[in-house]
Motif scaffolding. Structure first.
Motif, PDB file in Angstrom:
ATOM      1  N   TYR A  45      14.362   7.652 -13.809  1.00  9.24           N
ATOM      2  CA  TYR A  45      13.432   6.597 -13.433  1.00  9.24           C
ATOM      3  C   TYR A  45      12.227   6.561 -14.368  1.00  9.24           C
ATOM      4  O   TYR A  45      11.741   7.598 -14.798  1.00  9.24           O
ATOM      5  N   PRO A  46      11.726   5.363 -14.654  1.00  5.02           N
ATOM      6  CA  PRO A  46      10.471   5.282 -15.404  1.00  5.02           C
ATOM      7  C   PRO A  46       9.323   5.722 -14.500  1.00  5.02           C
ATOM      8  O   PRO A  46       9.438   5.698 -13.269  1.00  5.02           O
ATOM      9  N   LEU A  47       8.231   6.129 -15.102  1.00  3.25           N
ATOM     10  CA  LEU A  47       7.017   6.429 -14.347  1.00  3.25           C
ATOM     11  C   LEU A  47       6.348   5.101 -14.033  1.00  3.25           C
ATOM     12  O   LEU A  47       6.117   4.289 -14.933  1.00  3.25           O
ATOM     13  N   LEU A  48       6.045   4.872 -12.754  1.00  2.59           N
ATOM     14  CA  LEU A  48       5.397   3.637 -12.327  1.00  2.59           C
ATOM     15  C   LEU A  48       3.912   3.902 -12.126  1.00  2.59           C
ATOM     16  O   LEU A  48       3.536   4.699 -11.273  1.00  2.59           O
ATOM     17  N   LEU A  49       3.072   3.269 -12.929  1.00  2.00           N
ATOM     18  CA  LEU A  49       1.626   3.373 -12.748  1.00  2.00           C
ATOM     19  C   LEU A  49       1.190   2.201 -11.878  1.00  2.00           C
ATOM     20  O   LEU A  49       1.288   1.046 -12.288  1.00  2.00           O
ATOM     21  N   LEU A  50       0.742   2.514 -10.676  1.00  2.00           N
ATOM     22  CA  LEU A  50       0.481   1.489  -9.672  1.00  2.00           C
ATOM     23  C   LEU A  50      -1.004   1.202  -9.531  1.00  2.00           C
ATOM     24  O   LEU A  50      -1.816   2.122  -9.392  1.00  2.00           O
ATOM     25  N   ASP A  51      -1.349  -0.071  -9.546  1.00  2.00           N
ATOM     26  CA  ASP A  51      -2.710  -0.517  -9.307  1.00  2.00           C
ATOM     27  C   ASP A  51      -3.020  -0.358  -7.816  1.00  2.00           C
ATOM     28  O   ASP A  51      -2.194  -0.704  -6.960  1.00  2.00           O
ATOM     29  N   ALA A  52      -4.203   0.155  -7.474  1.00  2.00           N
ATOM     30  CA  ALA A  52      -4.551   0.424  -6.077  1.00  2.00           C
ATOM     31  C   ALA A  52      -4.542  -0.838  -5.221  1.00  2.00           C
ATOM     32  O   ALA A  52      -4.049  -0.827  -4.089  1.00  2.00           O
ATOM     33  N   ALA A  53      -5.060  -1.943  -5.745  1.00  2.00           N
ATOM     34  CA  ALA A  53      -5.054  -3.202  -4.980  1.00  2.00           C
ATOM     35  C   ALA A  53      -3.616  -3.664  -4.740  1.00  2.00           C
ATOM     36  O   ALA A  53      -3.288  -4.168  -3.661  1.00  2.00           O
ATOM     37  N   TRP A  54      -2.743  -3.478  -5.736  1.00  2.00           N
ATOM     38  CA  TRP A  54      -1.333  -3.841  -5.578  1.00  2.00           C
ATOM     39  C   TRP A  54      -0.680  -2.969  -4.504  1.00  2.00           C
ATOM     40  O   TRP A  54       0.109  -3.466  -3.697  1.00  2.00           O
ATOM     41  N   ILE A  55      -1.002  -1.683  -4.490  1.00  2.00           N
ATOM     42  CA  ILE A  55      -0.453  -0.767  -3.475  1.00  2.00           C
ATOM     43  C   ILE A  55      -0.764  -1.303  -2.085  1.00  2.00           C
ATOM     44  O   ILE A  55       0.110  -1.361  -1.218  1.00  2.00           O
ATOM     45  N   GLU A  56      -2.003  -1.721  -1.871  1.00  2.00           N
ATOM     46  CA  GLU A  56      -2.415  -2.184  -0.542  1.00  2.00           C
ATOM     47  C   GLU A  56      -1.773  -3.500  -0.135  1.00  2.00           C
ATOM     48  O   GLU A  56      -1.515  -3.724   1.039  1.00  2.00           O
ATOM     49  N   ARG A  57      -1.471  -4.367  -1.103  1.00  2.00           N
ATOM     50  CA  ARG A  57      -0.909  -5.673  -0.728  1.00  2.00           C
ATOM     51  C   ARG A  57       0.615  -5.740  -0.871  1.00  2.00           C
ATOM     52  O   ARG A  57       1.191  -6.811  -0.712  1.00  2.00           O
ATOM     53  N   SER A  58       1.256  -4.605  -1.128  1.00  2.00           N
ATOM     54  CA  SER A  58       2.712  -4.609  -1.353  1.00  2.00           C
ATOM     55  C   SER A  58       3.437  -3.577  -0.499  1.00  2.00           C
ATOM     56  O   SER A  58       4.123  -2.690  -1.021  1.00  2.00           O
ATOM     57  N   PRO A  59       3.328  -3.671   0.822  1.00  3.16           N
ATOM     58  CA  PRO A  59       3.955  -2.644   1.669  1.00  3.16           C
ATOM     59  C   PRO A  59       5.477  -2.579   1.526  1.00  3.16           C
ATOM     60  O   PRO A  59       6.061  -1.497   1.577  1.00  3.16           O
ATOM     61  N   GLU A  60       6.112  -3.723   1.304  1.00  7.78           N
ATOM     62  CA  GLU A  60       7.570  -3.732   1.160  1.00  7.78           C
ATOM     63  C   GLU A  60       7.999  -2.999  -0.113  1.00  7.78           C
ATOM     64  O   GLU A  60       8.943  -2.209  -0.114  1.00  7.78           O
TER      65      GLU A  60
END
Length: 193
Positions: A45-60
């Protein structure tokens, strides 16, 4: 087992490994195609660098990431040497990451891949490793990869990359995990009944 480590003995930005090439995907925007890709992406798997705002708005999306145990890190705001970011903003993002993923991020990158000395020192003290790209792919021609490269791909709102191009890139190149690229080994875990 505690999943915390510092790559270096002093604050440093890691821009290259030694044993292959690694794929790092910055995510701050998504649609149905990203959700489908998260469900079907194959190892390594690639390493996924996640934006904090995206984390909060993307529960699925986060549910899939957690279920599949996809490797993640934190994508922070822009920083610069001239105008260093207020670490309180970065700490807020770290807190959001910890709340949703139940762990501290091992990996961190800013959106513009610039890092002030203060940010480097503070993240080092928190045992968060800083990454910066060897190459950035924007969906154009196939990049010329060299051993040790960190290939970054940005999935932001203005990205032009299609998942067909993205999947072709993955199929045409052999990527390894970031840990294997840096340390020369891969981590495998056994499942017990």
């Amino acid at each position: 087992m505690i999943s915390v480590f510092n790559i270096a003995n002093a604050p440093a930005v890691v821009t290259k490994g030694h044993y292959g090439t690694s794929l790092i995907v910055e995510i701050s925007f998504s649609d149905e195609s990203l959700l489908e890709w998260l469900k079907t992406v194959k190892e390594p798997y690639p390493l996924l660098l996640l934006d904090a705002a995206w984390i909060e708005r993307s529960p699925e999306h986060m549910k899939i990431i957690l279920e599949r145990k996809l490797p993640t890190g934190l994508l922070g705001p822009e920083d610069s040497v001239d105008e260093p970011i207020d670490f309180a903003l970065v700490q807020k993002d770290i807190n959001i990451y910890e709340k949703h993923l139940n762990t501290t991020p091992l990996w961190f990158a800013t959106r513009n891949h610039q890092y002030s000395q203060d940010l480097q020192k503070t993240l080092f003290q928190q045992q968060v490793n800083i990454l910066s790209p060897s190459l950035i792919w924007q969906g154009d021609k196939t990049p010329k990869l060299q051993k040790g490269d960190f290939l970054f791909i940005s999935l932001h709102q203005n990205s032009n990359i299609t998942f067909n191009e993205f999947n072709t890139l993955i199929q045409q190149n052999k990527f390894i995990s970031i840990e294997e690229n840096i340390f020369g080994y891969s981590v495998q875990s056994k499942k017990s009944p």
